[in-house]
Design an enzyme around this catalytic site. Structure first.
Site, PDB file in Angstrom:
ATOM      1  CB  CYS A   2      -0.940   0.099   1.189  1.00  0.00           C
ATOM      2  SG  CYS A   2      -2.108  -1.241   1.295  1.00  0.00           S
ATOM      3  NE  ARG A  27       4.556   1.698  -0.177  1.00  0.00           N
ATOM      4  CZ  ARG A  27       5.602   1.410   0.580  1.00  0.00           C
ATOM      5  NH1 ARG A  27       6.813   1.576   0.110  1.00  0.00           N
ATOM      6  NH2 ARG A  27       5.447   0.973   1.807  1.00  0.00           N
ATOM      7  CD1 TRP A  70      -0.173  -6.257  -3.116  1.00  0.00           C
ATOM      8  CD2 TRP A  70      -0.369  -6.852  -0.973  1.00  0.00           C
ATOM      9  NE1 TRP A  70       0.161  -7.586  -3.009  1.00  0.00           N
ATOM     10  CE2 TRP A  70       0.046  -7.985  -1.710  1.00  0.00           C
ATOM     11  CE3 TRP A  70      -0.569  -7.012   0.401  1.00  0.00           C
ATOM     12  CZ2 TRP A  70       0.274  -9.232  -1.128  1.00  0.00           C
ATOM     13  CZ3 TRP A  70      -0.343  -8.260   0.980  1.00  0.00           C
ATOM     14  CH2 TRP A  70       0.076  -9.350   0.221  1.00  0.00           C
ATOM     15  CG  ASN A  96       1.693   0.934   4.178  1.00  0.00           C
ATOM     16  OD1 ASN A  96       2.840   1.333   4.114  1.00  0.00           O
ATOM     17  ND2 ASN A  96       1.413  -0.343   4.054  1.00  0.00           N
ATOM     18  N   GLY A  97      -0.596  -0.855   6.256  1.00  0.00           N
ATOM     19  CA  GLY A  97      -0.233  -1.731   7.381  1.00  0.00           C
ATOM     20  C   GLY A  97      -1.406  -2.639   7.720  1.00  0.00           C
ATOM     21  CD  GLU A 449      16.331 -13.544  -9.047  1.00  0.00           C
ATOM     22  OE1 GLU A 449      15.746 -14.008  -8.066  1.00  0.00           O
ATOM     23  OE2 GLU A 449      16.098 -12.397  -9.484  1.00  0.00           O
ATOM     24  CE  LYS A 453      13.161 -11.026 -10.757  1.00  0.00           C
ATOM     25  NZ  LYS A 453      13.791 -11.408  -9.621  1.00  0.00           N
ATOM     26  CD  GLU A 456       9.008 -11.505  -9.398  1.00  0.00           C
ATOM     27  OE1 GLU A 456      10.235 -11.478  -9.430  1.00  0.00           O
ATOM     28  OE2 GLU A 456       8.348 -10.906  -8.532  1.00  0.00           O
ATOM     29  CG  HIS A 472      17.340 -37.725  -5.128  1.00  0.00           C
ATOM     30  ND1 HIS A 472      17.720 -38.986  -4.720  1.00  0.00           N
ATOM     31  CD2 HIS A 472      18.490 -37.070  -5.440  1.00  0.00           C
ATOM     32  CE1 HIS A 472      19.039 -39.085  -4.762  1.00  0.00           C
ATOM     33  NE2 HIS A 472      19.524 -37.928  -5.196  1.00  0.00           N
ATOM     34  CE  LYS A 571      11.456  -2.716  -6.617  1.00  0.00           C
ATOM     35  NZ  LYS A 571      11.808  -4.081  -7.002  1.00  0.00           N
TER      36      LYS A 571
HETATM   37  C1  F6R Z   1      11.315 -10.719  -6.744  1.00  0.00           C
HETATM   38  C2  F6R Z   1      11.330  -9.701  -5.724  1.00  0.00           C
HETATM   39  C3  F6R Z   1      11.078 -10.106  -4.318  1.00  0.00           C
HETATM   40  C4  F6R Z   1      11.969  -9.303  -3.360  1.00  0.00           C
HETATM   41  C5  F6R Z   1      11.595  -9.623  -1.903  1.00  0.00           C
HETATM   42  C6  F6R Z   1      12.503  -8.908  -0.922  1.00  0.00           C
HETATM   43  O1  F6R Z   1      11.609 -10.202  -8.006  1.00  0.00           O
HETATM   44  O2  F6R Z   1      11.519  -8.542  -6.012  1.00  0.00           O
HETATM   45  O3  F6R Z   1      11.234 -11.469  -4.132  1.00  0.00           O
HETATM   46  O4  F6R Z   1      13.295  -9.628  -3.610  1.00  0.00           O
HETATM   47  O5  F6R Z   1      10.272  -9.234  -1.678  1.00  0.00           O
HETATM   48  O6  F6R Z   1      12.415  -7.531  -1.062  1.00  0.00           O
HETATM   49  P1  F6R Z   1      13.512  -6.590  -0.456  1.00  0.00           P
HETATM   50  O7  F6R Z   1      14.780  -6.851  -1.182  1.00  0.00           O
HETATM   51  O8  F6R Z   1      12.991  -5.203  -0.698  1.00  0.00           O
HETATM   52  O9  F6R Z   1      13.635  -6.919   0.994  1.00  0.00           O
END
Ligand code: F6R
Length: 576
Positions: A2, A27, A70, A96-97, A449, A453, A456, A472, A571
């Site tokens: 948020c 956010r 969010w 927010n929270g 990773e 990507k 997501e 396994h 994010k």
């Molecule tokens: C994936 C992604 C998330 C963040 C995770 C941690 O692309 O961006 O998995 O890496 O939410 O976020 P931070 O680094 O801000 O603690």
């Protein structure tokens, strides 16, 4: 999670708030809303979905608050969008929270006759304020704060005033100082166009802004001095600059980020016997590479923990431990809680953090700032590169060895030039609903990773395994229908990974290999290949990490997915 913003000044608030909201959309983007004060009444407008949905209804007024959501409590619907007003429409809030005790508060308010219009936890705040108001908004807010359990940053306004009150406990809140105008925001990027002068509000602080004044006090009402800071970001960093998406722009920025990160001094006192790294998501995978590097180069044991698990684990750490928190945003609630727990246990804490002055960076004992700049795409790319460089530098520093990575710069350029090739590959493969990613050793975190990507941003199911683990269990998934992306570089376990690829091919699985330039052997086995330049084994992650998100990016773009704002995500993850 948020985004909130407030404006009070001599300009019309609506456009300022809307533009700010667009920058805060990373956010959360389940709904958005604005409230402003005009002719001593609160005007408000809110809608499910993106900020763009608000554009048709312009609200007049020079004081206003706004929110992009969010969803946590209550579905993404109009009625659950912020702002919330009380029954007489005298007050409006954005939050927010999470108010964890909202059910109990809601019950109490309902019993006293209050009608609720939403399913959210946030709405209790505005009704509590209305109930406790006796002529002074700040006093009413101070009175209700002890009743709120959970995390919050919220802003509240009153219909016949140009003041905005904000309060913070656990979620970010920043004051922006302007001329005849002041701001409140979750993130500096939302106000960077208007001011570079900011105050980072701390937990348990209440803020009062009007166009001409800013006051900060603690939750007992005791005034605090203003700690004004200058932000050195610029507006260009917050814009796409011709790229179709922020994610693509940020992938391309990795070379500069790499160079900037090389300049970061990485020196810490070596007074610990063990290291524990705590992080989430992509930052966790950077930590996994860091573990390999530090253990291999510096021979120091590194324990790696997902922050959300660590925080409830009663971890066996003490004053002899160094706990490293890795975070782009510096606001991730789980990582923050892990840091607090580490400190409670007496451990020394070090943050590898991108956002300057973020909450985690202020709570750790020491901080090393990564130099990724503003990262806007929800999927983290350039921040990962920056985290890796710092971890490499740390590994070498702890080993007492010099490291010069500058020669890798041109290899990174080479890797970026694979873009068109990768786009074509994405055309070939985008329709598959499932993918496997495999790699061994340092290539395993890369597989994780790469898979993260892809899932997501393109909503394709992707699972990553250490290549040797396939036999396994997961190998039963292998068929023509599930392509495997195999990270098989010419390193000390090359032959082993190659055998794992053969096992997949023997079961009719399609394989795309990420391989080393000049490797002819692998070409005869796999279906498709992406060649990256040869470097010393330990540095492969710094190069390999470019094609993997590029592949995910193009698949998602071909599928017309909202690359920068994938569904259900945000994010900055400031809730548990
Ligand atoms: C994936 C992604 C998330 C963040 C995770 C941690 O692309 O961006 O998995 O890496 O939410 O976020 P931070 O680094 O801000 O603690």
């Amino acid at each position: 999670m948020c985004g909130i913003i407030g404006y009070t000044g001599d300009k019309e608030a609506y456009n300022i708030l809307l533009e700010g909201l667009e920058r805060l959309e990373y956010r959360g983007y389940d709904s958005a809303g604005i409230a402003s004060i005009h002719n001593n009444t609160i005007q408000h407008h809110k809608k499910k979905g993106r900020v763009a949905n608000l554009k048709l209804t312009v609200l007049p007024g020079k004081t206003g608050i706004a929110h992009t959501r969010w969803a946590t409590h209550g579905k993404p619907e109009d009625k659950n969008a912020h702002p919330f007003v009380d029954e007489t429409e005298e007050f409006a809030i954005v939050h927010n929270g999470i108010v964890e005790n909202y059910l109990e508060l809601k019950e109490e308010l309902r019993n006293s006759g209050v009608f609720f219009s939403s399913d959210t936890d946030s709405e209790v705040i505005v009704h509590l304020i209305a109930k406790n108001y006796t002529g002074n908004l700040q006093e009413a807010v101070l009175k209700i704060l002890p009743r709120l359990i959970g995390a919050y940053a919220f802003c509240v306004l009153k219909k016949d005033s140009n003041e905005i009150i904000g309060a913070r406990n656990g979620s970010p809140l920043i004051i922006g100082l302007g001329k005849k105008e002041n701001f409140l925001t979750s993130d500096v990027s939302a106000i960077i166009e208007h001011t570079h002068k900011v105050i980072y509000v701390n937990d348990f602080e209440l803020v009062r802004i009007t166009p001409f004044s800013v006051e900060v006090c603690d939750f007992n009402g005791t005034q605090k001095p203003l700690d004004i800071k200058e932000v050195n970001w610029n507006l260009e960093q917050a814009q796409k600059q011709g790229y179709k998406h922020f994610m693509l722009k940020e992938i391309y920025e990795q070379q500069q980020v790499f160079l900037d990160s090389l300049k970061v001094p990485v020196k810490i006192e070596k007074s610990f016997s063990r290291i524990t790294i705590v992080a989430c998501g992509t930052a966790y995978y950077a930590g996994l590479i860091g573990k390999y590097v530090i253990e291999r180069i510096a021979k120091i044991p590194v324990n790696l923990e997902i922050a959300s698990e660590f925080r409830y684990k009663e971890p066996l750490i003490n004053k002899d431990d160094l706990v490293i928190a890795i975070s782009q945003s510096g606001e991730t609630a789980d990582t923050l809680a892990a840091v607090r727990l580490a400190k409670q246990n007496g451990a020394r804490t070090l943050g590898i953090i991108n956002v300057i002055n973020s909450t985690i960076s202020r709570e750790v004992d020491e901080v090393i700032y990564t130099r990724a700049g503003l990262e806007t795409g929800v999927a983290s790319t350039k921040a990962f590169m920056a985290q890796l460089v710092i971890l490499y530098k740390l590994g070498f520093f702890l080993a007492g060895k010099e490291i010069d990575l500058t020669s890798l710069t041109e290899k990174i350029t080479q890797a970026l030039s694979l873009n068109e090739e990768i786009k074509q590959l994405a055309q070939q493969y985008y329709h598959y609903p499932n993918f496997l990613y495999i790699g061994r050793n340092l290539n395993y975190p890369l597989a994780l990773e790469g898979a993260l990507k892809l899932k997501e941003i393109s909503y394709i199911h992707a699972e990553a395994y250490p290549a040797g683990e396939l036999k396994h269990g997961p190998i039963s998934l292998v068929s023509e229908e599930i392509p495997t992306i195999a990270i098989c570089l010419q390193d000390s376990i090359y032959e082993k990974t190659l055998s794992n690829i053969q096992e997949i091919k023997a079961r009719n699985g399609k394989v795309i290999a990420l391989a080393t330039e000049g490797d002819k052997q692998i070409k005869q086995i796999v279906d498709d290949i992406i060649y990256i330049p040869k470097v010393e084994e330990i540095f492969y992650p710094l190069i390999a990490i470019i094609p993997l998100p590029l592949f995910a990016y193009h698949v998602a773009d071909i599928k017309d997915c909202d690359v920068d704002k994938p569904r259900n995500l945000a994010k900055s993850v400031t809730v548990e």
